[in-house]
Design a protein around this motif. Structure first.
Motif, PDB file in Angstrom:
ATOM      1  N   PHE A  98       5.351   9.812  -8.649  1.00 37.40           N
ATOM      2  CA  PHE A  98       6.611  10.411  -9.099  1.00 37.40           C
ATOM      3  C   PHE A  98       6.435  11.913  -9.307  1.00 37.40           C
ATOM      4  N   ASP A  99       7.313  12.710  -8.708  1.00 35.53           N
ATOM      5  CA  ASP A  99       7.215  14.166  -8.776  1.00 35.53           C
ATOM      6  C   ASP A  99       8.190  14.779  -9.776  1.00 35.53           C
ATOM      7  N   LYS A 140       0.829  -1.205   0.000  1.00 32.05           N
ATOM      8  CA  LYS A 140       0.000   0.000   0.000  1.00 32.05           C
ATOM      9  C   LYS A 140       0.868   1.263   0.000  1.00 32.05           C
ATOM     10  N   VAL A 141       1.982   1.210   0.713  1.00 30.67           N
ATOM     11  CA  VAL A 141       2.898   2.354   0.738  1.00 30.67           C
ATOM     12  C   VAL A 141       3.417   2.636  -0.671  1.00 30.67           C
ATOM     13  N   ALA A 142       3.876   1.581  -1.348  1.00 30.48           N
ATOM     14  CA  ALA A 142       4.425   1.741  -2.690  1.00 30.48           C
ATOM     15  C   ALA A 142       3.363   2.222  -3.675  1.00 30.48           C
ATOM     16  N   GLU A 143       2.125   1.753  -3.497  1.00 31.88           N
ATOM     17  CA  GLU A 143       1.036   2.153  -4.393  1.00 31.88           C
ATOM     18  C   GLU A 143       0.731   3.644  -4.305  1.00 31.88           C
ATOM     19  N   GLN A 144       0.949   4.239  -3.133  1.00 29.94           N
ATOM     20  CA  GLN A 144       0.628   5.651  -2.943  1.00 29.94           C
ATOM     21  C   GLN A 144       1.717   6.578  -3.464  1.00 29.94           C
ATOM     22  N   ASP A 194      19.279  10.296  -6.397  1.00 34.12           N
ATOM     23  CA  ASP A 194      20.414   9.386  -6.320  1.00 34.12           C
ATOM     24  C   ASP A 194      20.249   8.482  -5.104  1.00 34.12           C
ATOM     25  N   ILE A 195      19.292   7.580  -5.190  1.00 33.75           N
ATOM     26  CA  ILE A 195      18.998   6.648  -4.099  1.00 33.75           C
ATOM     27  C   ILE A 195      18.818   5.248  -4.679  1.00 33.75           C
ATOM     28  N   VAL A 196      18.964   4.263  -3.820  1.00 34.83           N
ATOM     29  CA  VAL A 196      18.752   2.872  -4.222  1.00 34.83           C
ATOM     30  C   VAL A 196      17.749   2.244  -3.257  1.00 34.83           C
ATOM     31  N   GLU A 256      10.239   3.553  -8.305  1.00 33.33           N
ATOM     32  CA  GLU A 256       9.594   4.275  -9.407  1.00 33.33           C
ATOM     33  C   GLU A 256       8.946   5.563  -8.897  1.00 33.33           C
ATOM     34  N   GLY A 257       8.250   5.469  -7.769  1.00 32.75           N
ATOM     35  CA  GLY A 257       7.600   6.642  -7.195  1.00 32.75           C
ATOM     36  C   GLY A 257       8.576   7.666  -6.662  1.00 32.75           C
TER      37      GLY A 257
END
Length: 342
Positions: free
Chosen positions: A161-162, A154-158, A167-169, A194-195
């Motif tokens: 992308f802005d 659910k966290v990932a679904e919300q 620079d994160i992994v 992706e978000g």
């Protein structure tokens, strides 16, 4: 919020009106387009009452109604965002957050009003809160770990992308567990990155791999790279699981489950089972982030809702005071009740 208190003295019903219309706008924003009948059923309101409220919101240009159903307008989104602080104040959430943070002795608490077991929008709101909290802490070079499960999905679904590349992994903090692709840590890590506009690495091994098999697989360069990244995670998002639920997901036999529960196990994290005080009861050998490393991570966001998760939240919160807890109102009140009687 002194102005609100003054208004309530003159218009006592303003509290109920604001909460009702805020809830309507919030639910529509998460489920649009939606019809009045479905909305009234989901919110347990009379259809006539919903029709009247919708008409008021439509006349204020907060909603658009057509043959497909109701949608929130741009003005409606703006009002909903601006109304949020007023709504949580009327619900007494800031005070509840402070009480719970002190009771658990952790860095911070963010509470979504309501009960996630009664409304799916509360779960979505917890996911939205978590995603926003994560973005506020991000720095270039961060390695973000995330566990599997429906809550993290659910966290990932919300995540939206802005248009900012970061620079994160993002890396799965654990190996795979269960058979549902949507709740696997690999799928969730890819979706979250992706978000966030970052990159991700996958971990192509199950959570319960035998040591001999793991040693062999570590000869694979890609898998070895993922394991090394996990050891350097500096930000972790994770769901908090009940001991009985996680024991079943790990396919433990009933005799072992009964033994864990008889010994007071209420929570599981990274293969370790704990009692309500955070004392370890038993360890199930797993792949990924270790408990020792978990206790040293400085940026932690734990997510769990529903009053049945109260004891599990208490147990895991005691392991690392750096934790920020995202939960719902029902779990928060249950934890405080247990604390008072403990």
């Amino acid at each position: 919020m002194r102005d609100i208190e003054i208004i309530k003295k003159i218009v006592p019903e303003i509290d109920e009106v604001i909460q009702k219309r805020y809830t309507l706008l919030k639910f529509i924003s998460y489920n649009q387009p939606i019809g009045r009948r479905t909305l009234s059923t989901k919110l347990s309101l009379k259809e006539r009452n919903v029709r009247d409220e919708v008409e008021i919101l439509r006349k204020q240009n907060l909603l658009k109604v057509d043959n497909m159903g109701m949608n929130i307008t741009c003005e409606g989104k703006k009002v909903l965002d601006e109304l949020n602080d007023i709504y949580i104040y009327l619900k007494g959430i800031p005070k509840l957050e402070e009480e719970l943070r002190d009771a658990l002795n952790i860095k911070g608490v963010i509470i979504a009003p309501g009960n996630c077991k009664e409304s799916d929008i509360i779960t979505k709101e917890m996911g939205n809160i978590t995603f926003r909290a994560l973005k506020e802490t991000l720095q270039n070079g961060d390695i973000i770990g995330i566990t599997g499960g429906s809550t993290m999905a659910k966290v990932a679904e919300q995540g939206v992308f802005d248009n900012i590349k970061r620079d994160i992994v993002v890396i799965p903090a654990r190996g795979g567990l269960g058979k549902d692709l949507n709740t696997q840590s690999n799928s969730i890590a890819a979706k979250l990155s992706e978000g966030l506009g970052g990159s991700y690495r996958l971990l192509y091994i199950p959570d319960n791999l035998e040591k001999e098999a793991l040693d062999y697989m570590l000869k694979n360069e890609e898998i070895n790279e993922s394991i090394n990244l996990i050891e350097n995670i500096n930000t972790l998002l994770f769901g908090i699981g009940r001991a009985d639920t996680m024991a079943k997901r790990r396919n433990l036999n009933q005799e072992k489950i009964d033994s864990l529960l008889d010994k007071g196990s209420v929570a599981e994290a990274f293969g370790h089972f704990f009692n309500i005080d955070g004392e370890e009861i038993w360890e199930y050998k797993t792949i990924g982030l270790s408990l020792k490393r978990f206790k040293k991570i400085e940026n932690l966001i734990g997510v769990a809702g529903g009053e049945e998760k109260a004891e599990a939240i208490m147990a895991i919160s005691s392991l690392n005071t750096n934790m920020i807890l995202v939960t719902d109102e029902s779990a928060a009140k249950r934890i405080l009740k247990i604390r008072r009687n403990y």
